[in-house]
Structure formats: structure tokens, C-alpha cells
Motif scaffolding. Structure first.
Motif, PDB file in Angstrom:
ATOM      1  N   ILE A   1      42.158 -86.260  70.185  1.00 21.87           N
ATOM      2  CA  ILE A   1      42.920 -86.852  69.068  1.00 21.87           C
ATOM      3  C   ILE A   1      44.208 -87.504  69.583  1.00 21.87           C
ATOM      4  O   ILE A   1      44.412 -88.702  69.401  1.00 21.87           O
ATOM      5  N   PRO A   2      45.097 -86.737  70.265  1.00 23.25           N
ATOM      6  CA  PRO A   2      46.288 -87.418  70.798  1.00 23.25           C
ATOM      7  C   PRO A   2      45.955 -88.434  71.886  1.00 23.25           C
ATOM      8  O   PRO A   2      46.646 -89.442  72.023  1.00 23.25           O
ATOM      9  N   LEU A   3      44.874 -88.194  72.634  1.00 24.79           N
ATOM     10  CA  LEU A   3      44.502 -89.130  73.697  1.00 24.79           C
ATOM     11  C   LEU A   3      44.240 -90.518  73.118  1.00 24.79           C
ATOM     12  O   LEU A   3      44.606 -91.541  73.704  1.00 24.79           O
ATOM     13  N   LEU A   4      43.627 -90.515  71.951  1.00 24.82           N
ATOM     14  CA  LEU A   4      43.315 -91.792  71.297  1.00 24.82           C
ATOM     15  C   LEU A   4      44.520 -92.286  70.493  1.00 24.82           C
ATOM     16  O   LEU A   4      44.899 -93.462  70.568  1.00 24.82           O
ATOM     17  N   ALA A   5      45.124 -91.358  69.738  1.00 28.31           N
ATOM     18  CA  ALA A   5      46.194 -91.764  68.810  1.00 28.31           C
ATOM     19  C   ALA A   5      47.450 -92.222  69.543  1.00 28.31           C
ATOM     20  O   ALA A   5      48.052 -93.238  69.166  1.00 28.31           O
ATOM     21  N   VAL A   6      47.844 -91.505  70.582  1.00 31.16           N
ATOM     22  CA  VAL A   6      49.115 -91.838  71.237  1.00 31.16           C
ATOM     23  C   VAL A   6      49.021 -93.171  71.976  1.00 31.16           C
ATOM     24  O   VAL A   6      50.005 -93.885  72.098  1.00 31.16           O
ATOM     25  N   TYR A   7      47.813 -93.518  72.425  1.00 23.91           N
ATOM     26  CA  TYR A   7      47.693 -94.803  73.123  1.00 23.91           C
ATOM     27  C   TYR A   7      47.983 -95.979  72.195  1.00 23.91           C
ATOM     28  O   TYR A   7      48.372 -97.061  72.662  1.00 23.91           O
ATOM     29  N   LEU A   8      47.817 -95.761  70.876  1.00 20.60           N
ATOM     30  CA  LEU A   8      48.095 -96.840  69.928  1.00 20.60           C
ATOM     31  C   LEU A   8      49.560 -97.265  70.009  1.00 20.60           C
ATOM     32  O   LEU A   8      49.939 -98.348  69.567  1.00 20.60           O
ATOM     33  N   ASP A   9      50.359 -96.389  70.601  1.00 21.09           N
ATOM     34  CA  ASP A   9      51.778 -96.685  70.819  1.00 21.09           C
ATOM     35  C   ASP A   9      51.985 -97.831  71.813  1.00 21.09           C
ATOM     36  O   ASP A   9      53.109 -98.313  71.989  1.00 21.09           O
ATOM     37  N   ALA A  10      50.921 -98.259  72.461  1.00 20.83           N
ATOM     38  CA  ALA A  10      51.037 -99.361  73.420  1.00 20.83           C
ATOM     39  C   ALA A  10      51.202-100.698  72.703  1.00 20.83           C
ATOM     40  O   ALA A  10      51.558-101.691  73.324  1.00 20.83           O
ATOM     41  N   PHE A  11      50.956-100.718  71.395  1.00 18.65           N
ATOM     42  CA  PHE A  11      50.861-101.996  70.704  1.00 18.65           C
ATOM     43  C   PHE A  11      52.119-102.557  70.051  1.00 18.65           C
ATOM     44  O   PHE A  11      52.279-103.779  70.013  1.00 18.65           O
ATOM     45  N   PRO A  12      53.002-101.724  69.484  1.00 19.16           N
ATOM     46  CA  PRO A  12      54.122-102.337  68.740  1.00 19.16           C
ATOM     47  C   PRO A  12      54.925-103.305  69.608  1.00 19.16           C
ATOM     48  O   PRO A  12      55.034-103.117  70.816  1.00 19.16           O
ATOM     49  N   ALA A  13      55.455-104.336  68.975  1.00 19.74           N
ATOM     50  CA  ALA A  13      56.323-105.269  69.696  1.00 19.74           C
ATOM     51  C   ALA A  13      57.668-105.260  68.976  1.00 19.74           C
ATOM     52  O   ALA A  13      58.007-106.164  68.221  1.00 19.74           O
ATOM     53  N   VAL A  14      58.414-104.182  69.182  1.00 15.43           N
ATOM     54  CA  VAL A  14      59.703-104.012  68.491  1.00 15.43           C
ATOM     55  C   VAL A  14      60.772-104.752  69.289  1.00 15.43           C
ATOM     56  O   VAL A  14      60.815-104.639  70.519  1.00 15.43           O
ATOM     57  N   THR A  15      61.638-105.472  68.597  1.00 22.39           N
ATOM     58  CA  THR A  15      62.640-106.261  69.319  1.00 22.39           C
ATOM     59  C   THR A  15      63.881-105.448  69.678  1.00 22.39           C
ATOM     60  O   THR A  15      64.617-105.799  70.585  1.00 22.39           O
ATOM     61  N   ASN A  16      64.125-104.327  68.932  1.00 22.03           N
ATOM     62  CA  ASN A  16      65.254-103.463  69.272  1.00 22.03           C
ATOM     63  C   ASN A  16      64.847-102.604  70.473  1.00 22.03           C
ATOM     64  O   ASN A  16      63.912-101.810  70.395  1.00 22.03           O
ATOM     65  N   MET A  17      65.554-102.784  71.591  1.00 25.98           N
ATOM     66  CA  MET A  17      65.118-102.152  72.832  1.00 25.98           C
ATOM     67  C   MET A  17      65.148-100.618  72.770  1.00 25.98           C
ATOM     68  O   MET A  17      64.270 -99.938  73.321  1.00 25.98           O
ATOM     69  N   SER A  18      66.170-100.070  72.090  1.00 21.02           N
ATOM     70  CA  SER A  18      66.261 -98.604  71.988  1.00 21.02           C
ATOM     71  C   SER A  18      65.083 -98.051  71.198  1.00 21.02           C
ATOM     72  O   SER A  18      64.464 -97.057  71.588  1.00 21.02           O
ATOM     73  N   VAL A  19      64.785 -98.699  70.062  1.00 22.57           N
ATOM     74  CA  VAL A  19      63.675 -98.243  69.225  1.00 22.57           C
ATOM     75  C   VAL A  19      62.362 -98.399  69.994  1.00 22.57           C
ATOM     76  O   VAL A  19      61.512 -97.510  69.986  1.00 22.57           O
ATOM     77  N   ASP A  20      62.234 -99.532  70.679  1.00 23.77           N
ATOM     78  CA  ASP A  20      61.015 -99.785  71.450  1.00 23.77           C
ATOM     79  C   ASP A  20      60.818 -98.718  72.526  1.00 23.77           C
ATOM     80  O   ASP A  20      59.740 -98.139  72.665  1.00 23.77           O
ATOM     81  N   LEU A  21      61.899 -98.420  73.269  1.00 21.33           N
ATOM     82  CA  LEU A  21      61.791 -97.423  74.341  1.00 21.33           C
ATOM     83  C   LEU A  21      61.534 -96.024  73.780  1.00 21.33           C
ATOM     84  O   LEU A  21      60.823 -95.228  74.390  1.00 21.33           O
ATOM     85  N   TYR A  22      62.143 -95.756  72.605  1.00 19.87           N
ATOM     86  CA  TYR A  22      61.953 -94.449  71.972  1.00 19.87           C
ATOM     87  C   TYR A  22      60.459 -94.174  71.790  1.00 19.87           C
ATOM     88  O   TYR A  22      59.952 -93.119  72.164  1.00 19.87           O
ATOM     89  N   TRP A  23      59.735 -95.163  71.236  1.00 18.33           N
ATOM     90  CA  TRP A  23      58.292 -94.958  70.996  1.00 18.33           C
ATOM     91  C   TRP A  23      57.481 -95.160  72.263  1.00 18.33           C
ATOM     92  O   TRP A  23      56.434 -94.537  72.450  1.00 18.33           O
ATOM     93  N   TRP A  24      57.960 -96.050  73.124  1.00 21.65           N
ATOM     94  CA  TRP A  24      57.242 -96.301  74.376  1.00 21.65           C
ATOM     95  C   TRP A  24      57.135 -95.015  75.203  1.00 21.65           C
ATOM     96  O   TRP A  24      56.123 -94.742  75.843  1.00 21.65           O
ATOM     97  N   TRP A  25      58.215 -94.216  75.159  1.00 18.89           N
ATOM     98  CA  TRP A  25      58.166 -92.960  75.917  1.00 18.89           C
ATOM     99  C   TRP A  25      57.145 -91.982  75.347  1.00 18.89           C
ATOM    100  O   TRP A  25      56.660 -91.103  76.037  1.00 18.89           O
ATOM    101  N   TRP A  26      56.827 -92.114  74.051  1.00 19.96           N
ATOM    102  CA  TRP A  26      55.743 -91.296  73.493  1.00 19.96           C
ATOM    103  C   TRP A  26      54.457 -91.626  74.235  1.00 19.96           C
ATOM    104  O   TRP A  26      53.675 -90.744  74.555  1.00 19.96           O
ATOM    105  N   LEU A  27      54.269 -92.911  74.460  1.00 19.77           N
ATOM    106  CA  LEU A  27      53.067 -93.331  75.183  1.00 19.77           C
ATOM    107  C   LEU A  27      53.090 -92.778  76.602  1.00 19.77           C
ATOM    108  O   LEU A  27      52.140 -92.137  77.057  1.00 19.77           O
ATOM    109  N   VAL A  28      54.195 -93.014  77.304  1.00 20.34           N
ATOM    110  CA  VAL A  28      54.237 -92.646  78.731  1.00 20.34           C
ATOM    111  C   VAL A  28      54.265 -91.128  78.907  1.00 20.34           C
ATOM    112  O   VAL A  28      53.503 -90.569  79.690  1.00 20.34           O
ATOM    113  N   HIS A  29      55.131 -90.458  78.168  1.00 19.55           N
ATOM    114  CA  HIS A  29      55.252 -89.013  78.354  1.00 19.55           C
ATOM    115  C   HIS A  29      54.104 -88.257  77.676  1.00 19.55           C
ATOM    116  O   HIS A  29      53.449 -87.428  78.292  1.00 19.55           O
TER     117      HIS A  29
END
Lengths: 99, 464
Positions: free
Chosen positions: B170-198
Motif C-alpha cells: 500500500i505505501p509502496l504504491l501510494a507514496v510513489y505518487l508523491d513523485a508527481f506534484p509540481a509545486v512551485t513553493n520550494m519548501s512545500v515541494d521539498l516537504y512532500w518530496w522527502w515523503w517520497l525519498v524517505h
């Protein structure tokens, strides 16, 4: 934090975990081969872990909260190897009659 | 041999090939630090780094998929459901990886528009693959999840390991969806991007490799199911307890609230404790099962995993995880050193162990021993330790001269990059990178060579 304190603190933190690992390894090897000398060497490693924790607490510019956490970790390091070993033995003993 | 195990061998082959590509681009990236003008405007450093890291992610992922396809029919006693779809996905996956790699090498980048994001480079670190390929990965993972769940349903059988694996999907599939957003605010983008990486790489993969290692331990060392499942549950508990909030150590300097300093530091500081338990367990198993194993290479790689994980994630991580240290060390070669060691210990050693399990079973020998694997084992480990020591030296020089003394200015960064300690560290990294590459060549040679047939009874008595 000064530049020298940065490297000293980082090195102490690394050595702290390394000494903990040394204790775990030597303790386990001692128990495995029934060599009290290795268990004693493990004990020396844990003593070193505690001394390093004290050194970190006294000589580094880390915040007090982190120092307390490291001191508490040093105490937890002491119990992990014997506790894990006992648990593993119990688990294997329980399992063997079924095999 | 089950059909899914044949697919597994294809995944292993692709994984080992990509492992080689990763090493080539790793060596190239190491050279850029010593010759910064090398291939300037032809093939710049950032593309080499992208190739190095993205192939790392993909080869490990392929190794995991291969391992699960290998063990699934053995665990459940039936062929994997939907095999035609799984086989189709394998070829689509390989073709997609090849196309993305060719685009990265020959096109490299485009204008900052939708076309580039969809067809050239998504522009997000570690998940640079263009969007169509990222969607492809989701489809591959969805089919993989279908294969696992449908097989469990058809077999009407669930083991403890399978429960953990299915829940991890479930998380293996769901967390990868975090690869998609294209947020322009760098802090917000990195906040969610780390969900993907970590969360994806460091948490769900940890559980996945835990499941694979549980199956390997039963296979190679004859460890009882009850023991491996108990340890697997403990691992899941620790991942949920410390690993998730350990995410906080990535939130230190990206514009998140200050409380993350406390949360991240605290939970990261707890991480060496379970790793110490793993070391004790490894020694216990090594002692009680050493003479019983019929697969020495797999056994040694499993043991190397426990120690590598403790040193790479535990010692190297703890050196730099507390915020007051991390303020100076993040983003330097020090972090790179930790990343290399932790990934190697946690995943690479485990996947190599699985490769040797497959080798033994496909070649049909009772005892897998020999000499070549020892050279591969020695060179890969020696090369990795040398590389991380070189990177540590270089990283400490950067933190000391560039950050703590120089105040993190551009001039300080430049002068730290020319510092003798930094340069020596990078030369050491390059040298040991070649040692590591030599280890890879020996590993591939050993995997491809037919093993000698050694009588089990005699071999068991010989020291490893």
C-alpha cells in the motif's frame, strides 16, 4: 559551534556508536564461543561508550537535551546485547522441539 | 522452476546490468570533482549524477521485484497469478528505462515547459524520469501488487511474511505518487518530496528487504519461520516507531517549523539502537548456522548486510544527524558518504545475497562455495569502505573550511573544493571506486560461471 568543536563532536558521536557496536559484537562473540575474556572486552567497550557519552555531555557544545539523550542511549546500549541474546536463545529453544 | 522464477531471473539480469551502469556513472561523477571542466557542455556533471542515482533506484527496485517473484510461488505453493501481465510489464519496464537513459544521455534537458516535464526530465531530484516514465513505474508497481495479492487470494494461504509484504504494498504504491506534484513553493515541494525519498526508499523498502531477507534466511540458513517472522514484526514496529518520524532529519533546513529539529534529531538518534540488536542477531545466527549453510556467498552477504547497515546507517548517520552538526554537514560529501554506506549496507548486500540464492538453485548444486565470490565480496566491501572514508574526509573538509570557518559563502565553497584535504578525499574515492568496479566485474563473472560441484558433507566441515 566552532569549526574544531564541530569535528570533535561529530567524531565523538561516531565513536560513541562504534564503541556500542564493539560492545555488542564482542559480547555476542563471547557468548557464542563461551569466552569470558571476550565478554569482558565487550564490557570494556561499553565502559568506553559511557565515557564517550560523558565526554560528549561535558565537553561538547550540544544542547542539554541531546546530551541527556546520549547519556540515556549509553544506558540502553548496555542492555540491548544481553536482552537480544536471551530473547534469541529463548526463541530458538522454544523452536527446536518443533523441528 | 516456476514461470515467475524465470521472470525473476530476467529481473536479476536487468538489475545486475543496471548495477554496472550505476558504477560507470559513479566513476564518471567522481572524475568531475577532480576535473570540473571535463566534458563541459557535452555531458555535464548533473546528468552523470542523475544517471548514477536513478540507476541505483531502478536496479535495487528490479532486484526487489525479482526476489519477490522468486519466492512468491515457493511461499504460497502455486504459480503467481497474472504472469502474462507481469512478463509484459518487465519488458515495458526495461524498454522505458532504456528510452529514459538514452534521453538523459543524448537530449539531457529542455526548456522549462510541460513538454520537458512529460518527455525529457521531470526536474525532481532522484525522480528525474519524465512523467510518462514515472506513470509507467506506477503501472509496474500496480501490476506487481496485483500479482502478489491475487496469488495470495488464489492460494487461500497467508503467512506472516506475506501479510507484511501485502500491507507494505500500500505505501509502496501510494507514496510513489508523491513523485508527481509540481509545486512551485520550494519548501512545500521539498516537504512532500522527502515523503517520497524517505518514506518510499527508507521505510517501505526497509520493510520490503526485511520480507526478502526473512525468506532468504529460511532458505539459506534454515532459520525457522517463527523466528524470522518474529524479527520481521519487530522490524515493522521499529520502522513505524522510529523510521517514520526519523523523516524529520530531512526537514531541518528546508523552511519547515523549528519543532522538526527536535523531532528529527530525537527519532534519528534512536535509529542505531535496533541496528545494534541486528548485529547481535547476525552474530548469533552466524555462530549457530555457520556450518549448516550450503550457500556461503549468500550467507556472507547476509552477514555483511547487518554490519554494513549498523556502520553505514548507525555510525555514519549518528555522526551527522543532530541538528547542531547537521547545520554544517548537510549537502556536503559527508552526507554522500553516509548515503553510500547506508544504501550499500541496507540494500545492496541483501540483493547480492538473493542473486546467489538464485544461482545455487538454478545451477542445481548442493553446495555453493568456490573462490571467485570471495574476491568479489572482498573487493566490493573494501572498495565501498575506501570510498566512504574518502568521501568522509572530503565532506569533513567542506564542513570545516567551507561552512564552519568560511560561513557557507560561494567563495568559501569554492576554496573548500580546492582544499588539499577535500581533493585527497576525492582522489581516494576515485581509486576505491575502481576497486569497487573490479569487485563488480568479479561478482558478474562469478554469477555467470557454472559452480564447481562440491560434496555437501565435506564442504560443511571446511571453514568458510
Amino acid at each position: 559551534m566552532t569549526a574544531s568543536a564541530l569535528l570533535e563532536t561529530a567524531a565523538l558521536l561516531g565513536l560513541f556508536v562504534l564503541a556500542g557496536g564493539g560492545y555488542g559484537s564482542l559480547y555476542s562473540a563471547g557468548r557464542l564461543w563461551s569466552r569470558p575474556a571476550l565478554i569482558r572486552a565487550g564490557g570494556i567497550c561499553w565502559a568506553l561508550t559511557f565515557v564517550l557519552a560523558l565526554t560528549i555531555a561535558i565537553h561538547t557544545p550540544l544542547d542539554p537535551g541531546w546530551k541527556l539523550l546520549i547519556l540515556a542511549s549509553a544506558v540502553v546500549y548496555a542492555v540491548i546485547p544481553p536482552l537480544t541474546w536471551r530473547y534469541l536463545e529463548r526463541l530458538h529453544d522454544e523452536q527446536e522441539p518443533h523441528q | 522452476m516456476y514461470r515467475s522464477q524465470k521472470l525473476s531471473l530476467r529481473y536479476y539480469t536487468a538489475a545486475v546490468a543496471l548495477f554496472g551502469v550505476m558504477i560507470v556513472f559513479g566513476l564518471l561523477s567522481a572524475l568531475y570533482y577532480l576535473y570540473p571542466a571535463m566534458l563541459y557542455n557535452v555531458f555535464d556533471f548533473h546528468m552523470s549524477k542523475i544517471m548514477h542515482i536513478d540507476t541505483l533506484v531502478i536496479w535495487l527496485l528490479m532486484g526487489f521485484l525479482g526476489a519477490v517473484y522468486w519466492y512468491l510461488p515457493k511461499e504460497l505453493g502455486i504459480e503467481v497469478e497474472g504472469m502474462w501481465l507481469a512478463e509484459l510489464m518487465f519488458w515495458i519496464f526495461c524498454v522505458a528505462v532504456a528510452i529514459v537513459a538514452l534521453v538523459f544521455v543524448f537530449v539531457q534537458y529542455g526548456s522549462a515547459n510541460e513538454f520537458s516535464m512529460w518527455f525529457i526530465n521531470q526536474g525532481r531530484k532522484y525522480v528525474e524520469a519524465p512523467r510518462w516514465a514515472a506513470i509507467g513505474i506506477v503501472v509496474v508497481m500496480a501490476v506487481f501488487a496485483y500479482n502478489v495479492i491475487a496469488t495470495c487470494i488464489k492460494a487461500r494461504k497467508m503467512t506472516g511474511i506475506m501479510w507484511v509484504l501485502v500491507l507494505d504494498l500500500i505505501p509502496l504504491l501510494a507514496v510513489y505518487l508523491d513523485a508527481f506534484p509540481a509545486v512551485t513553493n520550494m519548501s512545500v515541494d521539498l516537504y512532500w518530496w522527502w515523503w517520497l525519498v524517505h518514506m518510499w526508499v527508507e521505510s517501505t523498502w526497509e520493510v520490503l528487504i526485511g520480507c526478502v531477507m526473512a525468506l532468504v534466511l529460511m532458505d539459506v540458513m534454515g532459520t525457522s519461520r517463527r523466528i524470522v517472522e518474529t524479527w520481521l514484526y519487530i522490524e515493522v514496529m521499529l520502522v513505524l516507531g522510529a523510521g517514520i518520524l526519523g523523516l524529520g532529519h530531512h526537514y531541518f533546513w528546508i523552511g519547515t517549523p523549528q519543532y522538526w529539529l527536535g523531532i528529527g534529531g530525537f527519532f534519528s538518534a534512536l535509529e542505531p539502537l535496533p541496528l545494534l540488536g541486528m548485529v547481535v542477531h547476525a552474530i548469533y545466527d552466524a555462530g549457530t548456522h555457520r556450518m549448516k549453510t550450503t550457500n556461503q556467498p549468500a550467507f556472507f552477504w547476509i552477514t555483511a548486510e547487518a554490519f554494513g547497515n549498523f556502520i553505514g546507517a548507525g555510525i555514519w548517520g549518528f555522526m551527522m544527524t543532530l541538528p547542531q552538526i547537521n547545520l554544517f554537514s548537510h549537502g556536503t560529501q559527508w552526507t554522500v558518504s553516509h548515503g553510500h554506506f547506508a544504501f550499500y549496507g541496507a540494500y545492496v548486500c541483501g540483493i547480492i545475497a538473493v542473486l546467489y540464492v538464485a544461482k545455487q538453485q538454478t545451477s542445481g548444486v548442493d553446495m555453493l562455495a568456490g573462490r571467485a565470490w570471495k574476491w568479489g565480496f572482498g573487493l566490493l566491501n573494501f572498495g565501498m569502505v575506501g570510498m566512504v572514508m574518502g568521501l568522509l574526509l572530503a565532506g569533513m573538509a567542506q564542513a570545516f573550511y567551507g561552512r564552519a570557518i568560511g560561513g557557507s559563502t560561494l567563495m568559501a565553497f569554492t576554496s573548500a573544493s580546492e582544499n588539499a584535504w577535500f581533493v585527497s578525499g576525492m582522489w581516494a574515492r576515485l581509486f576505491f571506486g575502481f576497486v569497487f568496479a573490479a569487485g563488480y566485474v568479479v561478482l558478474v563473472y562469478d554469477l555467470l560461471t557454472a559452480p564447481k560441484r562440491v560434496p555437501v558433507t565435506r564442504a560443511r566441515l571446511e571453514p568458510a
